[in-house]
Design a protein around this motif. Structure first.
Motif, short mmCIF file in Angstrom:
data_model
loop_
_atom_site.label_atom_id
_atom_site.label_comp_id
_atom_site.label_asym_id
_atom_site.label_seq_id
_atom_site.Cartn_x
_atom_site.Cartn_y
_atom_site.Cartn_z
N UNK A 76 42.58 30.11 38.75
CA UNK A 76 41.39 30.47 39.54
C UNK A 76 41.27 32.09 39.17
N UNK A 77 40.02 32.56 38.87
CA UNK A 77 39.81 33.76 38.27
C UNK A 77 39.07 34.69 39.48
N UNK A 78 39.54 35.93 39.37
CA UNK A 78 39.11 36.68 40.70
C UNK A 78 38.60 38.08 40.10
N UNK A 79 37.99 38.96 40.66
CA UNK A 79 37.57 40.25 40.20
C UNK A 79 38.68 40.87 41.07
N UNK A 80 38.75 42.23 41.04
CA UNK A 80 39.78 43.19 41.67
C UNK A 80 39.06 43.63 43.20
N UNK A 81 37.96 43.12 43.38
CA UNK A 81 37.20 43.26 44.57
C UNK A 81 38.04 42.68 45.87
N UNK A 82 38.21 43.27 46.85
CA UNK A 82 38.79 42.49 48.04
C UNK A 82 38.20 41.30 48.33
N UNK A 83 37.03 41.25 48.42
CA UNK A 83 36.26 39.94 49.02
C UNK A 83 36.28 38.77 47.90
N UNK A 84 36.42 39.21 46.52
CA UNK A 84 36.49 38.25 45.55
C UNK A 84 37.94 37.45 45.73
N UNK A 85 38.89 38.31 45.97
CA UNK A 85 40.34 38.07 45.99
C UNK A 85 40.45 37.23 47.21
N UNK A 86 39.95 37.46 48.53
CA UNK A 86 39.97 36.76 49.60
C UNK A 86 39.44 35.15 49.45
N UNK A 87 38.21 35.14 48.89
CA UNK A 87 37.65 34.09 48.27
C UNK A 87 38.53 33.12 47.58
N UNK A 88 39.24 33.87 46.60
CA UNK A 88 40.16 33.02 45.56
C UNK A 88 41.07 32.59 46.50
N UNK A 89 41.56 33.31 47.20
CA UNK A 89 42.88 32.54 48.06
C UNK A 89 42.12 31.23 49.04
N UNK A 90 41.12 31.56 49.46
CA UNK A 90 40.74 30.22 50.16
C UNK A 90 40.71 29.09 49.29
N UNK A 91 40.13 29.25 48.22
CA UNK A 91 39.93 28.19 47.10
C UNK A 91 41.52 27.77 46.62
N UNK A 92 42.32 28.63 46.83
CA UNK A 92 43.76 28.14 46.51
C UNK A 92 44.16 27.28 47.72
N UNK A 93 43.77 27.75 48.60
CA UNK A 93 44.35 27.22 50.12
C UNK A 93 43.65 25.63 50.11
#
Ligand code: ATP
Length: 291
Positions: free
Chosen positions: A165-182
């Motif tokens: 899972x790749x994300x940028x350091x932008x907070x919304x990119x991180x929360x979206x990455x977490x949603x994918x992980x879930x």
């Protein structure tokens, strides 16, 4: 049960606790995915592939961003066929492989076809079964998925040995990455998951992003997620498009190339002995990063 039958069962079964993961005899299959679009999936896939190819591995990139394929643009080549031909024109999987530059093989996901974003379950299954034939041909298969969560994306994640899972350091990119992980955790039994943070300006920003990722959920630490690394914000990455050459080849001494080298080592691809003990799980990584 043969491989195709096993795969059918795996793909049909959307529930956790049922499908065991498909085992490839030869190729190691990585799927690269993200919550938000435009965070660097294709740049990562093309450059990891080019790096592995440079060190003698036989690599295939599958552009599974169906209908919005970009790998060919980064490599500056027009494919003769795309994944669409597998299902619409009943082509064999080997017929849709494009021999790209730098000894890279890829399969285009096709461009501008809405129907590719709306495949039926049967069509999706057909693609995945045909992909099995490539197991013997390659050392590594890198699947560049679309962003976000769709049936297309999940199907490709299901057949990967490891999901990045790749994300940028932008907070919304991180929360979206977490949603994918879930969602991945929900759909796939014991997935091998790794995270890459892209477009990092400096180490402080990387540490902040890491902390945010970990603090997004309490149960994050319970997950066996590998910290694969990060990639600096680097103009060399953008130039891949203009030079039509992966930056690991055009700019071998760039910061971004150094990051890819590190990532390849962390992916443990034939680096097992060299890197044993180097693999950082989030739990221990977090201790170093600090809250
Ligand atoms: N580390 C980086 N430094 C500078 N630019 C970057 C970096 N990573 C990606 N980019 C730029 O961001 C843009 C999007 O990257 P890329 O196409 O790889 O993302 P993607 O996740 O595959 O996008 P999509 O979701 O549309 O498929 C490109 O212009 C790329 O050059």
């Amino acid at each position: 049960m043969d491989q195709a039958e096993k795969l059918r069962e795996l793909v049909r079964n959307k529930e956790k606790n049922v499908g065991d993961k498909l085992q490839y005899k030869n190729a190691k299959v990585f799927a690269i995915t993200s919550g938000k679009g435009g965070v660097g999936k294709t740049s990562l896939a093309v450059n990891v592939a080019a790096f592995l190819s440079k060190i003698g591995k036989k690599v295939l990139i599958i552009d599974a961003d169906l209908g919005l394929s970009n790998v060919e643009i980064m490599l500056g080549i027009t494919p003769n066929h795309t994944i669409r031909d597998l299902i619409k024109n009943n082509k064999d999987i080997k017929e849709v492989i494009t021999k790209g530059p730098f000894n890279l093989d890829f399969i285009s996901g096709g461009n501008g076809f809405l129907e590719m974003a709306e495949l039926s379950d049967v069509e999706r299954e057909e693609i995945l079964i045909k992909l099995q034939k490539l197991d013997e041909e390659y050392d590594v298969i890198l699947i560049d998925t679309g962003a976000g969560i769709s049936k297309n994306v999940i199907s490709f994640l299901m057949v990967a040995d490891e999901i990045i899972v790749i994300t940028t350091s932008e907070p919304t990119s991180i929360t979206d990455a977490y949603s994918v992980i879930k969602i991945v955790k929900d759909k796939i039994e014991k997935p091998d998951l790794g995270i890459i943070i892209n477009r990092v300006k400096n180490i402080i920003e990387y540490k902040k992003a890491s902390s945010l990722l970990i603090n997004t959920s309490k149960d994050f630490l319970e997950m066996n997620i590998k910290n694969i690394g990060f990639i600096y914000e680097d103009s060399c990455v953008r130039n891949t498009i203009f030079k039509k050459t992966p930056f690991v080849i055009y700019y071998p001494d760039s910061q971004a190339t150094g990051c890819i080298k590190y990532i390849v080592e962390k992916l443990e691809f034939n680096y097992e002995e060299k890197t044993s003990g180097l693999i950082t799980k989030f739990r221990s990584w977090f201790k170093n990063v600090g809250r």
